[in-house]
Design a protein around this motif. Structure first.
Motif: not given
Length: 280
Positions: A49-59
């Motif tokens: 979930q943290q990886l998914i959140d990280n990808a969203r923030i980066a985008r």
């Protein structure tokens, strides 16, 4: 003969460098989401979930997915009827990389010399492999290859008698030894056959396939599935913290080889899996 402009190649290269390192592919995000539903480890689910959140923030915020923005690796398919106008093809790619890594606020990770270690200051030179193909199109395939996963690469010259079992044992043992170092969940590229140098190139090029797309030969497609199951049974898990999601895909590429040889190479990519391609 069709001409492709030097500046157009440089501009597309710059765009790919920035977009790939800021935007995780939707396909990879979906892999994390489905893995999270099947993951038995609570910590593993949290990491996914943290990886998914990280990808969203980066985008959304236009940040790099990871601080290690990697070697700029390019596989180029150059049509026989294409002529680059205004300069050299590799020069155009290097200009695009330099501009992309500077404008995208990406870390410069290349050193001029492997032992004296002076940074080049713009992440060039790119690592470029060119294949001549029929037609009048130029295809650029980009992979931002981080050091953590690259350092876990392995090659072995098996004997033909080792067969598929020997290949599987070597691949699984390589992932086991890597542990959490390549920042899993990883995409695993496997090269089988060819010569020493071709086999390693196959393993890296395998990473450019769409994540999870199986080999067209049913024999190798089945081998990919078996390897993925065995790797995920190792218990390494997301970021090496335990769980079933050590890899999201295994991609195999092959070449003919000598009757006395069975070369095998493993090259994995981290959870960020930053890749992009364009056709000019």
């Amino acid at each position: 003969m069709r001409t492709v402009n030097f500046d157009a190649i440089a501009e597309q290269t710059k765009r790919m460098c920035i977009e790939a390192t800021h935007n995780l592919s939707e396909n990879m995000v979906k892999k994390f989401q489905s893995a999270g539903q099947a993951e038995t480890s609570r910590l593993g689910r949290e990491v996914l979930q943290q990886l998914i959140d990280n990808a969203r923030i980066a985008r959304e915020e236009n940040y790099p997915i990871c601080q290690d923005t990697g070697d700029a690796v390019f596989f180029v398919e150059l049509g026989q009827e294409v002529q680059v106008e205004g300069g050299g093809l590799v020069d155009a790619i290097n200009r695009g990389v330099a501009e992309g890594y500077r404008e995208g606020y990406l870390r410069f990770s290349m050193v001029e010399d492997p032992l004296r270690r002076k940074n080049t200051g713009d992440n060039t030179p790119a690592m470029v492999t060119i294949q001549l193909v029929p037609g009048d199109r130029l295809r650029l395939m980009f992979l931002a290859k981080g050091g953590g996963c690259e350092n876990m690469s392995a090659f072995k010259m098996l004997t033909p008698a080792d067969g598929a079992k020997g290949v599987k044992d070597f691949v699984v043992d390589t992932i086991k030894k890597a542990g959490g170092n390549p920042c899993p969940p990883v995409v695993v590229g496997v090269g089988i056959g060819g010569t020493f140098e071709q086999c390693c190139m196959l393993a890296k090029k395998a990473l450019l396939r769409e994540v999870g797309q199986r080999h067209p030969d049913p024999f190798y497609a089945q081998l990919e599935g078996e390897l993925l199951d065995e790797i995920n049974n190792l218990g390494i898990g997301p970021m090496g913290l335990g769980g079933r999601t050590t890899a999201v895909a295994v991609h195999i590429e092959t070449l003919p080889c000598h009757i006395t040889s069975l070369p095998v190479a493993v090259n994995m990519d981290c959870h960020a899996h930053r890749q992009k391609s364009v056709v000019l």
